[in-house]
Design a protein around this motif. Structure first.
Motif, mmCIF file in Angstrom:
data_model
loop_
_atom_site.group_PDB
_atom_site.id
_atom_site.type_symbol
_atom_site.label_atom_id
_atom_site.label_comp_id
_atom_site.label_asym_id
_atom_site.label_seq_id
_atom_site.Cartn_x
_atom_site.Cartn_y
_atom_site.Cartn_z
ATOM 1 N N ILE A 1 2.567 1.780 -3.575
ATOM 2 C CA ILE A 1 1.658 2.339 -4.588
ATOM 3 C C ILE A 1 1.316 3.791 -4.238
ATOM 4 C CG2 ILE A 1 -0.557 2.048 -5.763
ATOM 5 C CD1 ILE A 1 -0.505 -0.890 -4.905
ATOM 6 N N ALA A 2 1.092 4.029 -2.947
ATOM 7 C CA ALA A 2 0.714 5.374 -2.524
ATOM 8 C C ALA A 2 1.836 6.372 -2.785
ATOM 9 C CB ALA A 2 0.337 5.375 -1.044
ATOM 10 N N CYS B 1 -3.551 5.810 2.312
ATOM 11 C CA CYS B 1 -2.098 6.034 2.323
ATOM 12 C C CYS B 1 -1.710 7.102 1.299
ATOM 13 C CB CYS B 1 -1.369 4.739 1.995
ATOM 14 S SG CYS B 1 -1.448 3.544 3.325
ATOM 15 N N LEU B 2 -2.409 7.055 0.155
ATOM 16 C CA LEU B 2 -2.161 8.018 -0.913
ATOM 17 C C LEU B 2 -2.320 9.458 -0.412
ATOM 18 C CD1 LEU B 2 -3.851 7.224 -4.311
ATOM 19 C CD2 LEU B 2 -3.517 9.534 -3.616
ATOM 20 N N ALA C 1 0.840 -1.202 0.000
ATOM 21 C CA ALA C 1 0.000 0.000 0.000
ATOM 22 C C ALA C 1 0.871 1.247 0.000
ATOM 23 C CB ALA C 1 -0.931 -0.010 1.217
ATOM 24 N N THR C 2 1.960 1.224 0.783
ATOM 25 C CA THR C 2 2.840 2.386 0.847
ATOM 26 C C THR C 2 3.539 2.607 -0.491
ATOM 27 O OG1 THR C 2 3.213 1.911 3.169
ATOM 28 C CG2 THR C 2 4.738 3.430 2.129
ATOM 29 N N SER D 1 -1.342 2.075 7.755
ATOM 30 C CA SER D 1 -1.790 0.822 7.157
ATOM 31 C C SER D 1 -1.594 -0.339 8.141
ATOM 32 C CB SER D 1 -1.018 0.564 5.867
ATOM 33 O OG SER D 1 -1.156 -0.778 5.476
ATOM 34 N N THR E 1 -4.462 1.574 0.196
ATOM 35 C CA THR E 1 -3.827 2.567 -0.670
ATOM 36 C C THR E 1 -4.655 3.850 -0.727
ATOM 37 O OG1 THR E 1 -2.931 0.762 -1.967
ATOM 38 C CG2 THR E 1 -2.815 2.932 -2.943
#
Lengths: 272, 296
Positions: free
Chosen positions: A78-79, A150-151, A75-76, A207, A147
């Motif tokens: 992609i974010a 996180c984004l 997630a991090t 996350s 995500t």
């Protein structure tokens, strides 16, 4: 500031009360993890490491920890990519709709997690299968769900940095003949590097800790550490082990704060 | 622009093209994240709200896709939902006010009174609880508030007893959980406030209270507002802490969760989620004027 000695004392007392309020519960979890009793009661009846041993042998908790790290890492990652792209677009370009997008973009953290969670669950389980995409609920849906928020964290950190750093350095680099890529690599990236690190760490932490969205986006097969804790809270024979895991999480939380402190010149501006 | 750069120093063609066409650059930057954002988040959100205007067959639990206002009507007219909504707003507002009251002196001390070393230590102390897991904290409070917990143990000699699992406990625990989210933005805005302004106000004869009201407060208002977005919105949506320490207490989050994930009526849950989103959007519009959104 010149405060009267009395005002200083009052402020100091208030500060100590607030710190006590923040730390006494955490401290009690730590103390309780050494309580030999099966049922947590106060005051503890003795001191024992028996539950620490039980927790370290607990494969369920260990697997859940690994699952959490796995989800948080994806997630991090992609974010970081998507979040900084939006941040550049908003901080460095003028375009129609920019103001409304910068309002919309904070929605995933401004709206309660339950709304994000039920919206995504509804989409994954009811809407997507209708158009032929039936991915079910699993690790991928948890990563997608994480995500979304996180984004926003990455975006907030990077956009704040870009707003402070002026674009003239990049223009100068281009005027001196550097290509876009060279400019990015040598001028832009070093400017935002620490913001990316700070944002990335915070996104990772959020996350890692997330339970509400996770519960809704995860199927039966996925067990992140918060879900493991939640599922085992209500089992009386697991409660002392949960307590040890909780104590461990508290101790581990000092590490990211320490690194964030060292990395950042502006430590309190976390961008949450 | 005429090329003054000698031909051999000319940058790569792709990069030159990008340099001359900022629109293309912008498009390239925006397309992937916007696609993600609109498809993954906004579309899911929109579909949820569409569901609020559908209904569910009570036997097969299939969603019937015909426009109906019965869920919205039910949410607005049923006394239970109205009282749960009002109760939730009340809890969220109380938690927000308590967080502001607790955060102000702590942040003020750290930003304006403490020496640099103590300041760094205090910031770390404000940050650590933010990283310690939400569930762990809620769980710690469950232990504290329980029948044989520390609070009762401390109060017992005085013939008192703690709040037990109740609404008061929910307010206490939510205040505890969201406090760091309030301290940090207030600290940041106080840190930016020049000390000379405080000194000037004092030199001109203002007492501490007056200085606070007419100099400090207007400047840190966006920070307070930014913190309040978190405390208010997180409280509006919480259901886990509520179920751990609330006893019989039900807030909007619990009702939404039970309807959508707990096998209840999905369209009705969606309508209730819509209610909480509308309340938060109104709150966002209200605090937007203070510039709070840039402080998040």
């Amino acid at each position: 500031m010149t405060l009267s000695p009395f005002a200083r004392v009052v402020l100091r007392v208030l500060l100590l009360l607030v710190l006590a309020f923040m730390y006494v519960p955490l401290l009690l979890v730590l103390i309780n993890s050494f309580n030999p009793n099966q049922v947590a009661s106060w005051p503890p009846k003795g001191f024992s490491l028996v539950w620490w041993e039980a927790a370290l042998d607990n494969t369920g908790a260990r697997d859940a920890l690994i699952e959490s790290l796995h989800v948080a890492a994806w997630a991090t990652a992609i974010a970081l990519v998507l979040g900084s792209m939006i941040a550049f677009a908003i901080a460095r370009y003028q375009w129609f709709g920019r103001e409304s997008i910068s309002l919309l973009i904070v929605l995933p953290i401004a709206l309660p997690g339950i709304v994000t969670g039920v919206a995504l669950q509804n989409a994954f389980t009811r809407v997507l299968p209708e158009i032929g995409i039936d991915i079910g609920l699993g690790l991928i849906t948890v990563i997608i769900a994480h995500t979304t928020f996180c984004l926003v964290i990455v975006f907030n950190n990077v956009v704040a940095r870009l707003r402070r750093a002026s674009a003239s350095m990049e223009e100068a680099s281009m005027d001196l003949g550097a290509s876009s890529w060279q400019t990015f690599r040598l001028v832009t990236f070093p400017q935002v590097r620490s913001a990316l690190l700070a944002g990335g760490m915070l996104a990772f932490g959020l996350s890692f800790d997330e339970i509400i969205v996770t519960q809704l986006a995860a199927g039966a097969g996925v067990q992140t550490l918060p879900i493991w804790i939640f599922n085992n809270l209500s089992r009386p024979n697991q409660a002392p082990v949960v307590n040890v895991v909780a104590a461990l999480v508290i101790l581990l939380s000092v590490i990211p704060v320490y690194f964030a402190q060292r990395l950042s010149d502006d430590p309190a501006h976390t961008g949450v | 622009m005429p090329a003054i750069v000698p031909a051999e120093a000319r940058p790569h063609r792709a990069s030159a093209f990008l340099h001359r066409h900022p629109g293309v650059r912008l498009g390239a930057l925006l397309s992937a994240p916007m696609l993600w954002y609109f498809v993954m988040y906004l579309a899911a959100l929109a579909l949820l709200f569409l569901t609020a205007f559908w209904s569910q067959d009570s036997f097969t639990s299939q969603i019937i896709r015909e426009l109906t206002f019965e869920n919205v009507e039910e949410v607005l007219t049923t006394p239970v939902y109205r009282s749960v909504t009002l109760q939730t707003i009340g809890v969220a507002a109380t938690v927000t006010v308590l967080c502001i009251v607790l955060a102000l002196p702590a942040a003020f001390f750290a930003a304006k009174v403490a020496r640099p070393r103590a300041r760094r230590a205090l910031i770390v102390m404000f940050l650590v609880p933010l990283w310690a897991s939400y569930l762990v904290k809620a769980y710690a409070w469950r232990g504290l508030l329980s029948e044989s917990g520390v609070i009762n143990w401390v109060l017992e000699p005085f013939g008192l007893s703690g709040p037990g699992f109740s609404t008061v406990a929910v307010i206490l625990v939510l205040t505890y959980l969201w406090l760091p989210y309030m301290i940090l933005p207030i600290y940041v805005s106080l840190d930016r406030l020049p000390n000379s302004l405080l000194d000037a106000s004092g030199d001109l004869g203002a007492r501490a209270g007056t200085t606070f009201r007419s100099v400090v407060l207007p400047i840190i208002l966006p920070g307070i507002a930014a913190g309040s977005i978190f405390t208010f919105s997180l409280s509006m949506g919480d259901y886990i802490a509520v179920s751990l320490v609330g006893g019989d207490e039900l807030l909007l989050g619990n009702v939404i969760y039970n309807n959508i994930a707990g096998g209840g009526n999905t369209p009705l849950g969606a309508a209730l989620a819509l209610v909480s989103v509308i309340i938060i959007m109104l709150y966002l519009l209200l605090v937007r004027r203070t510039g709070a959104l840039k402080e998040l």
